[in-house]
Motif scaffolding. Structure first.
Motif, PDB file in Angstrom:
ATOM      1  N   ARG A 168       0.852  -1.202   0.000  1.00 23.26           N
ATOM      2  CA  ARG A 168       0.000   0.000   0.000  1.00 23.26           C
ATOM      3  C   ARG A 168       0.878   1.239   0.000  1.00 23.26           C
ATOM      4  NH1 ARG A 168      -5.603  -0.809   2.458  1.00 23.26           N
ATOM      5  NH2 ARG A 168      -5.449   1.439   2.779  1.00 23.26           N
ATOM      6  N   GLY A 169       0.703   2.058  -1.011  1.00 21.27           N
ATOM      7  CA  GLY A 169       1.525   3.253  -1.110  1.00 21.27           C
ATOM      8  C   GLY A 169       2.973   2.934  -1.434  1.00 21.27           C
ATOM      9  N   GLY A 170       3.206   1.775  -1.998  1.00 20.95           N
ATOM     10  CA  GLY A 170       4.582   1.358  -2.274  1.00 20.95           C
ATOM     11  C   GLY A 170       5.167   0.629  -1.081  1.00 20.95           C
ATOM     12  N   ASN A 171       6.397   0.187  -1.235  1.00 15.00           N
ATOM     13  CA  ASN A 171       7.058  -0.639  -0.225  1.00 15.00           C
ATOM     14  C   ASN A 171       7.503   0.190   0.981  1.00 15.00           C
ATOM     15  OD1 ASN A 171       8.462  -2.593   1.153  1.00 15.00           O
ATOM     16  ND2 ASN A 171      10.144  -2.733  -0.349  1.00 15.00           N
ATOM     17  N   GLY A 172       7.073  -0.246   2.159  1.00 16.19           N
ATOM     18  CA  GLY A 172       7.449   0.482   3.364  1.00 16.19           C
ATOM     19  C   GLY A 172       8.724  -0.015   4.015  1.00 16.19           C
ATOM     20  N   LEU A 173       9.301  -1.069   3.482  1.00 18.28           N
ATOM     21  CA  LEU A 173      10.514  -1.620   4.093  1.00 18.28           C
ATOM     22  C   LEU A 173      11.722  -0.778   3.684  1.00 18.28           C
ATOM     23  CD1 LEU A 173      11.592  -3.967   5.821  1.00 18.28           C
ATOM     24  CD2 LEU A 173      12.024  -5.193   3.670  1.00 18.28           C
ATOM     25  N   VAL A 174      12.447  -0.260   4.654  1.00 20.16           N
ATOM     26  CA  VAL A 174      13.571   0.613   4.369  1.00 20.16           C
ATOM     27  C   VAL A 174      14.813   0.129   5.109  1.00 20.16           C
ATOM     28  CG1 VAL A 174      12.014   2.587   4.106  1.00 20.16           C
ATOM     29  CG2 VAL A 174      13.148   2.203   6.289  1.00 20.16           C
ATOM     30  N   THR A 175      15.962   0.529   4.616  1.00 27.95           N
ATOM     31  CA  THR A 175      17.235   0.218   5.272  1.00 27.95           C
ATOM     32  C   THR A 175      17.781   1.514   5.870  1.00 27.95           C
ATOM     33  OG1 THR A 175      17.703  -1.579   3.723  1.00 27.95           O
ATOM     34  CG2 THR A 175      19.574  -0.652   4.934  1.00 27.95           C
ATOM     35  N   PRO A 176      17.686   1.652   7.171  1.00 23.07           N
ATOM     36  CA  PRO A 176      18.162   2.894   7.779  1.00 23.07           C
ATOM     37  C   PRO A 176      19.684   2.977   7.787  1.00 23.07           C
ATOM     38  CG  PRO A 176      17.458   1.374   9.485  1.00 23.07           C
ATOM     39  CD  PRO A 176      17.144   0.713   8.166  1.00 23.07           C
ATOM     40  N   VAL A 177      20.182   4.186   7.690  1.00 22.50           N
ATOM     41  CA  VAL A 177      21.626   4.442   7.702  1.00 22.50           C
ATOM     42  C   VAL A 177      21.932   5.295   8.920  1.00 22.50           C
ATOM     43  CG1 VAL A 177      23.543   5.543   6.494  1.00 22.50           C
ATOM     44  CG2 VAL A 177      21.781   4.291   5.199  1.00 22.50           C
ATOM     45  N   ARG A 178      22.997   4.937   9.607  1.00 21.97           N
ATOM     46  CA  ARG A 178      23.405   5.672  10.804  1.00 21.97           C
ATOM     47  C   ARG A 178      24.507   6.653  10.429  1.00 21.97           C
ATOM     48  NH1 ARG A 178      21.512   6.793  15.933  1.00 21.97           N
ATOM     49  NH2 ARG A 178      23.161   6.714  17.513  1.00 21.97           N
ATOM     50  N   ALA A 179      24.274   7.929  10.641  1.00 19.24           N
ATOM     51  CA  ALA A 179      25.274   8.946  10.319  1.00 19.24           C
ATOM     52  C   ALA A 179      25.120  10.105  11.285  1.00 19.24           C
ATOM     53  CB  ALA A 179      25.092   9.443   8.877  1.00 19.24           C
ATOM     54  N   ASN A 180      26.247  10.563  11.831  1.00 19.92           N
ATOM     55  CA  ASN A 180      26.249  11.702  12.755  1.00 19.92           C
ATOM     56  C   ASN A 180      25.262  11.492  13.913  1.00 19.92           C
ATOM     57  OD1 ASN A 180      28.125  13.086  11.079  1.00 19.92           O
ATOM     58  ND2 ASN A 180      26.438  13.775   9.773  1.00 19.92           N
ATOM     59  N   ASP A 181      25.330  10.292  14.487  1.00 19.58           N
ATOM     60  CA  ASP A 181      24.485   9.954  15.644  1.00 19.58           C
ATOM     61  C   ASP A 181      23.000  10.051  15.351  1.00 19.58           C
ATOM     62  OD1 ASP A 181      26.673   9.425  17.272  1.00 19.58           O
ATOM     63  OD2 ASP A 181      26.865  11.531  17.869  1.00 19.58           O
ATOM     64  N   ARG A 182      22.628   9.862  14.110  1.00 25.74           N
ATOM     65  CA  ARG A 182      21.210   9.933  13.731  1.00 25.74           C
ATOM     66  C   ARG A 182      20.909   8.862  12.705  1.00 25.74           C
ATOM     67  NH1 ARG A 182      16.850  13.500  13.257  1.00 25.74           N
ATOM     68  NH2 ARG A 182      17.828  14.878  14.756  1.00 25.74           N
ATOM     69  N   TRP A 183      19.768   8.194  12.869  1.00 23.22           N
ATOM     70  CA  TRP A 183      19.294   7.272  11.850  1.00 23.22           C
ATOM     71  C   TRP A 183      18.618   8.053  10.736  1.00 23.22           C
ATOM     72  CZ3 TRP A 183      20.890   2.463  11.786  1.00 23.22           C
ATOM     73  CH2 TRP A 183      21.213   1.812  12.984  1.00 23.22           C
ATOM     74  N   GLN A 184      18.875   7.611   9.525  1.00 24.05           N
ATOM     75  CA  GLN A 184      18.219   8.228   8.369  1.00 24.05           C
ATOM     76  C   GLN A 184      17.558   7.127   7.554  1.00 24.05           C
ATOM     77  OE1 GLN A 184      21.310  10.449   6.430  1.00 24.05           O
ATOM     78  NE2 GLN A 184      21.354  12.023   8.012  1.00 24.05           N
ATOM     79  N   ALA A 185      16.297   7.350   7.228  1.00 25.03           N
ATOM     80  CA  ALA A 185      15.534   6.362   6.464  1.00 25.03           C
ATOM     81  C   ALA A 185      14.751   7.079   5.369  1.00 25.03           C
ATOM     82  CB  ALA A 185      14.580   5.606   7.383  1.00 25.03           C
ATOM     83  N   VAL A 186      14.633   6.421   4.244  1.00 29.45           N
ATOM     84  CA  VAL A 186      13.921   6.998   3.097  1.00 29.45           C
ATOM     85  C   VAL A 186      12.728   6.114   2.756  1.00 29.45           C
ATOM     86  CG1 VAL A 186      14.064   7.700   0.686  1.00 29.45           C
ATOM     87  CG2 VAL A 186      16.052   7.993   2.200  1.00 29.45           C
ATOM     88  N   ARG A 187      11.552   6.713   2.796  1.00 29.39           N
ATOM     89  CA  ARG A 187      10.332   5.968   2.476  1.00 29.39           C
ATOM     90  C   ARG A 187       9.553   6.798   1.433  1.00 29.39           C
ATOM     91  NH1 ARG A 187       5.558   3.805   0.758  1.00 29.39           N
ATOM     92  NH2 ARG A 187       4.442   2.576   2.335  1.00 29.39           N
ATOM     93  N   ASP A 188       9.706   6.426   0.159  1.00 26.78           N
ATOM     94  CA  ASP A 188       8.902   7.062  -0.879  1.00 26.78           C
ATOM     95  C   ASP A 188       7.496   6.479  -0.861  1.00 26.78           C
ATOM     96  OD1 ASP A 188      11.056   8.610  -1.702  1.00 26.78           O
ATOM     97  OD2 ASP A 188      11.667   7.174  -3.250  1.00 26.78           O
ATOM     98  N   ILE A 189       6.539   7.266  -1.314  1.00 24.94           N
ATOM     99  CA  ILE A 189       5.139   6.860  -1.288  1.00 24.94           C
ATOM    100  C   ILE A 189       4.555   6.976  -2.693  1.00 24.94           C
ATOM    101  CG2 ILE A 189       2.829   7.450  -0.428  1.00 24.94           C
ATOM    102  CD1 ILE A 189       4.211   8.434   2.152  1.00 24.94           C
TER     103      ILE A 189
END
Ligand SMILES: [Fe+2]
Length: 224
Positions: free
Chosen positions: A187-208
């Motif tokens: 629904r709305g495309g794939n919600g499974l993402v691979t988070p990246v840890r950088a500068n003490d912060r998780w970053q995740a990309v979820r396109d819709i």
């Protein structure tokens, strides 16, 4: 994540004309229009309107700054079927805290949104279809039977609202292939993402992908 939604709203009262009138009265000063919910079943989806700020921006918070946990940023683009970015789309998100609990809101905006807890946010896609949420990484439920996730809903103004697949993380040990096969609906495309840890912060990309795998997606939808 249809099963999760059903579980989380299992204790809600049945949506009734009376409750709708009460909620409408409570939120009327903020926003008069409520788009119809599509992509049923979607128990409690009217929560997207409860407590929505009058003014929205492309960057918003889910967990307030200073909330205990590992900082995380979720970004993405909202796209039509042909890949064209769509501006002016409202993305609503809610999640657990770092302990996997939906903390009780200090102020109730309605019975449906009370179930979503205190960690909620709304973003409005910019001219390039982009949105951003700053938050903390959610914890898995204390029962440890469900992977970490962030719930997302879409509001296409003047048209419809519906939920899309949760943001889930490939590095979560609970997100096993067997479980993902059960929950992944696209629904709305794939919600499974691979988070990246950088500068003490998780970053995740979820396109819709607007309207993707949404039953009853209407002709007015911007995803067509
Ligand atoms: Fe959940």
């Amino acid at each position: 994540m249809r099963r999760l939604l059903v579980l989380e709203f299992a204790c809600l009262l049945v949506f009734s004309p009376l409750s709708m009138a009460q909620d409408a009265g409570r939120t009327a000063p903020q926003r008069m229009v409520r788009e119809p919910v599509v992509g049923l079943p979607c128990e409690g989806c009217e929560a997207v309107f409860e407590g929505m700020p009058r003014s929205l921006r492309s960057q918003a918070r889910i967990a307030p700054a200073g909330t205990p946990g590992q900082e995380m940023t979720v970004t993405g683009r909202v796209l039509a079927r042909d890949g064209t970015p769509r501006s002016g789309i409202v993305i609503y998100a809610y999640q657990t805290d770092s302990l996997g609990v939906y903390p009780r809101p200090k102020t109730s905006h309605g019975r449906a949104s009370d179930r979503h807890g205190a960690l909620r946010g709304w973003a409005l896609t910019d001219a390039d279809g982009r949105y951003r949420f700053d938050t903390i990484r959610p914890g898995s439920y204390p029962s440890r039977d469900t992977p970490e996730h962030i719930h997302l809903h879409v509001i296409e103004r003047g048209c419809a609202t519906y939920y899309v697949d949760d943001v889930m993380f490939t590095d979560d040990p609970l997100a096993t292939p067997a479980l993902l096969r059960t929950h992944r609906g696209g629904r709305g495309g794939n919600g499974l993402v691979t988070p990246v840890r950088a500068n003490d912060r998780w970053q995740a990309v979820r396109d819709i992908r607007l309207g993707a795998a949404i039953p009853g997606y209407p002709a007015c939808g911007a995803g067509r």
